[in-house]
Design a protein around this motif. Structure first.
Motif, PDB file in Angstrom:
ATOM      1  N   VAL A 154     104.776 -71.542  27.119  1.00 25.59           N
ATOM      2  CA  VAL A 154     104.371 -72.860  26.624  1.00 25.59           C
ATOM      3  C   VAL A 154     103.366 -72.759  25.483  1.00 25.59           C
ATOM      4  N   PHE A 155     102.578 -71.683  25.417  1.00 27.59           N
ATOM      5  CA  PHE A 155     101.589 -71.519  24.348  1.00 27.59           C
ATOM      6  C   PHE A 155     102.015 -70.487  23.317  1.00 27.59           C
ATOM      7  N   GLY A 156     103.283 -70.065  23.377  1.00 30.61           N
ATOM      8  CA  GLY A 156     103.774 -69.096  22.415  1.00 30.61           C
ATOM      9  C   GLY A 156     103.754 -67.681  22.967  1.00 30.61           C
ATOM     10  N   PRO A 157     104.403 -66.756  22.255  1.00 33.63           N
ATOM     11  CA  PRO A 157     104.544 -65.378  22.753  1.00 33.63           C
ATOM     12  C   PRO A 157     103.216 -64.632  22.876  1.00 33.63           C
ATOM     13  N   ALA A 158     102.221 -65.007  22.084  1.00 30.39           N
ATOM     14  CA  ALA A 158     100.941 -64.283  22.146  1.00 30.39           C
ATOM     15  C   ALA A 158     100.281 -64.416  23.506  1.00 30.39           C
TER      16      ALA A 158
ATOM     17  N   GLU B 201     101.980 -65.238  26.419  1.00 37.57           N
ATOM     18  CA  GLU B 201     102.907 -65.075  27.542  1.00 37.57           C
ATOM     19  C   GLU B 201     102.460 -64.000  28.541  1.00 37.57           C
ATOM     20  N   PRO B 202     102.078 -62.780  28.102  1.00 36.20           N
ATOM     21  CA  PRO B 202     101.650 -61.774  29.083  1.00 36.20           C
ATOM     22  C   PRO B 202     100.412 -62.204  29.872  1.00 36.20           C
ATOM     23  N   LEU B 203      99.474 -62.877  29.213  1.00 33.83           N
ATOM     24  CA  LEU B 203      98.272 -63.321  29.918  1.00 33.83           C
ATOM     25  C   LEU B 203      98.610 -64.363  30.967  1.00 33.83           C
ATOM     26  N   LEU B 204      99.459 -65.334  30.614  1.00 32.57           N
ATOM     27  CA  LEU B 204      99.841 -66.352  31.588  1.00 32.57           C
ATOM     28  C   LEU B 204     100.567 -65.731  32.782  1.00 32.57           C
ATOM     29  N   GLN B 205     101.360 -64.715  32.531  1.00 33.49           N
ATOM     30  CA  GLN B 205     102.022 -64.025  33.634  1.00 33.49           C
ATOM     31  C   GLN B 205     100.995 -63.369  34.558  1.00 33.49           C
ATOM     32  N   ASN B 206      99.995 -62.726  33.966  1.00 32.91           N
ATOM     33  CA  ASN B 206      98.944 -62.106  34.779  1.00 32.91           C
ATOM     34  C   ASN B 206      98.192 -63.147  35.597  1.00 32.91           C
ATOM     35  N   LEU B 207      97.884 -64.274  34.984  1.00 35.60           N
ATOM     36  CA  LEU B 207      97.145 -65.319  35.691  1.00 35.60           C
ATOM     37  C   LEU B 207      97.961 -65.869  36.855  1.00 35.60           C
ATOM     38  N   ALA B 208      99.265 -66.012  36.656  1.00 35.94           N
ATOM     39  CA  ALA B 208     100.124 -66.516  37.736  1.00 35.94           C
ATOM     40  C   ALA B 208     100.206 -65.521  38.886  1.00 35.94           C
ATOM     41  N   VAL B 209     100.333 -64.241  38.566  1.00 29.97           N
ATOM     42  CA  VAL B 209     100.346 -63.212  39.605  1.00 29.97           C
ATOM     43  C   VAL B 209      99.004 -63.184  40.324  1.00 29.97           C
ATOM     44  N   GLY B 210      97.918 -63.276  39.555  1.00 35.86           N
ATOM     45  CA  GLY B 210      96.596 -63.284  40.158  1.00 35.86           C
ATOM     46  C   GLY B 210      96.387 -64.456  41.099  1.00 35.86           C
TER      47      GLY B 210
ATOM     48  N   GLY C 160      96.982 -56.755  23.648  1.00 34.93           N
ATOM     49  CA  GLY C 160      97.665 -56.419  22.399  1.00 34.93           C
ATOM     50  C   GLY C 160      98.438 -57.583  21.831  1.00 34.93           C
ATOM     51  N   ALA C 161      99.112 -58.331  22.709  1.00 34.54           N
ATOM     52  CA  ALA C 161      99.886 -59.480  22.239  1.00 34.54           C
ATOM     53  C   ALA C 161      98.975 -60.554  21.651  1.00 34.54           C
ATOM     54  N   VAL C 162      97.835 -60.777  22.275  1.00 32.86           N
ATOM     55  CA  VAL C 162      96.892 -61.775  21.763  1.00 32.86           C
ATOM     56  C   VAL C 162      96.355 -61.346  20.401  1.00 32.86           C
ATOM     57  N   LYS C 163      95.987 -60.098  20.262  1.00 32.65           N
ATOM     58  CA  LYS C 163      95.440 -59.610  18.994  1.00 32.65           C
ATOM     59  C   LYS C 163      96.492 -59.647  17.884  1.00 32.65           C
ATOM     60  N   GLU C 164      97.737 -59.318  18.215  1.00 33.09           N
ATOM     61  CA  GLU C 164      98.805 -59.382  17.215  1.00 33.09           C
ATOM     62  C   GLU C 164      99.105 -60.827  16.820  1.00 33.09           C
ATOM     63  N   GLY C 165      98.973 -61.732  17.759  1.00 33.68           N
ATOM     64  CA  GLY C 165      99.262 -63.129  17.457  1.00 33.68           C
ATOM     65  C   GLY C 165      98.194 -63.817  16.644  1.00 33.68           C
ATOM     66  N   TYR C 166      96.982 -63.272  16.665  1.00 36.61           N
ATOM     67  CA  TYR C 166      95.863 -63.890  15.933  1.00 36.61           C
ATOM     68  C   TYR C 166      95.123 -62.832  15.122  1.00 36.61           C
TER      69      TYR C 166
END
Length: 401
Positions: free
Chosen positions: A367-371, A373-382, A43-49
């Motif tokens: 670092v790549f903006g709020p759009a 942020e949730p994905l980067l968090q998931n990747l770090a947890v993964g 959702g954040a990615v779609k809202e950002g773009y």
């Protein structure tokens, strides 16, 4: 640091499980490990773009479709269940070679089935105040069908295929012949939705026999409040048509175990996969029934089974026949410990993110903006969960049921 080797083609005998099966399972688990928790990030990615159609289309591939249709994310569960069937062909053949009796193997299948059901319930209950007795989780669904899958092992492809097709025809008849709800039926009260009129109304959300079964069955379990409906439209009885998906995997596993030449096996996988895919799409196109993953319609089972056969065929060609294995090592790490990885996703994802934020701060994810942020968090947890699986892999610690 030397990595444990994946078997090479010359090491592979018909009695051994092929590397492509573990790679397939591992690729599915990689998607879950890196993209499923702790955030819903699309959702954040779609809202950002909003004006980037390519980004929008890619993000939609990682969201379940609302009802009819199919994207990449809708193939996670059927792929996992298909691989369970393919692995069972090798697992029980191995037990038979070790002298296990039918009675002993049946006992193991029952034990594994019960354990899978309870693991699914346990993981679904994480964070709740009481046990959440729902049975739509993928692990629970595998458990519900597992004993039936075992009873079909070693019965011959004609029997196995006949049972799979019989399941799909019977399940279609159950929905098609079930009376439609009255015109004043309150769909909103059961989180339902009238997607269709006419004949396809038999497959509307929470207005079909599988939903009515759950309103009786799930209320037999202790719960703080009566069970009314599944908000997503998932049902316990999904395990019946998804059993056909596992049988397709069993058929594929038995094929790969056979003495046929490798190229012949590959041709059968690709031809049957394409046939199942096209037949399932045709059922949707001509109005037999819609392709809906959330209630596992027979047409969806055919489409998903066909895509799974094609995927396994592609991986068999690359990994086992072609010998191109090194690229698959990250997938093998989680594929060999899929139950552990699945449990870790549910149990420690939020705890891991909290510790990232506590010790490193939120800046590393912005670092790549709020759009993003949730994905980067998931990747770090993964990445953390993958490292745990890698530690287990290096020490040959594999969670088996």
């Amino acid at each position: 640091m030397q990595q444990p080797a994946v078997p090479t083609p010359k090491d592979i005998a018909p009695s051994q499980r092929l590397a492509s099966i573990d790679v397939y399972r591992g690729l599915v688990m990689l998607l879950l490990v890196f993209l499923d928790a702790p955030n819903g990030w699309t959702g954040a990615v779609k809202e950002g773009y909003p004006d980037a159609p390519v980004v929008q289309a890619l993000a939609r591939q990682f969201e379940h479709v609302d009802w009819a249709g199919l994207v990449l994310w809708d193939m996670i569960q059927p792929s996992f269940m298909f691989v369970v069937g393919a692995s069972a062909a090798y697992s029980y053949a191995s037990r038979q070679r070790r002298g296990h009796s039918f009675r002993r193997m049946l006992g193991h299948a029952i034990y594994r089935s019960l354990l899978l059901i309870l693991i699914g319930v346990f993981l679904r209950s994480e964070g709740d105040d009481a046990t959440d007795w729902t049975l739509e989780d993928v692990v629970t669904q595998i458990g519900l069908g597992y004993v039936f899958l075992f009873l079909l092992w070693n019965r011959g492809w004609k029997v196995q295929l006949g049972v799979a097709l019989g399941i799909l025809v019977g399940y279609w008849l159950l929905f098609a012949l079930w009376p439609l709800p009255a015109a004043d039926f309150n769909l909103a009260a059961v989180s339902g939705h009238a997607y269709y009129d006419g004949f396809w109304a038999h497959w509307n959300k929470n207005a079909h026999p599988a939903h009515y079964f759950d309103t009786w069955f799930l209320n037999l379990f202790p719960r703080p409040e009566p069970w009314v409906a599944n908000g997503g439209g998932y049902n316990t009885l999904n395990f019946i048509p998804s059993l056909a998906t596992m049988i397709f995997g069993l058929l594929a596993g038995e094929l790969l175990r056979s003495e046929r030449p490798g190229q012949r096996k590959l041709a059968i996988l690709l031809v049957t996969g394409m046939a199942a895919l096209l037949f399932g799409l045709a059922c949707h196109a001509v109005g037999v029934c819609p392709v809906v993953k959330k209630i596992w319609t027979p047409s969806f089972a055919l489409v998903a089974g066909g895509l799974s056969l094609l995927t396994l065929g592609l991986l068999y060609a690359i990994v086992d026949l072609g010998g191109w294995r090194r690229w698959a090592f990250p997938a093998v790490v989680v594929g060999m410990n899929s139950i552990a990885a699945y449990a870790l996703i549910h149990l420690i994802a939020h705890w891991t993110l909290e510790n990232y934020l506590r010790h490193f701060g939120p800046g590393m994810f912005t670092v790549f903006g709020p759009a993003w942020e949730p994905l980067l968090q998931n990747l770090a947890v993964g990445a953390f969960i993958w490292l745990i699986c890698f530690w287990m892999y290096r020490r040959q610690v594999f969670l088996r049921l």
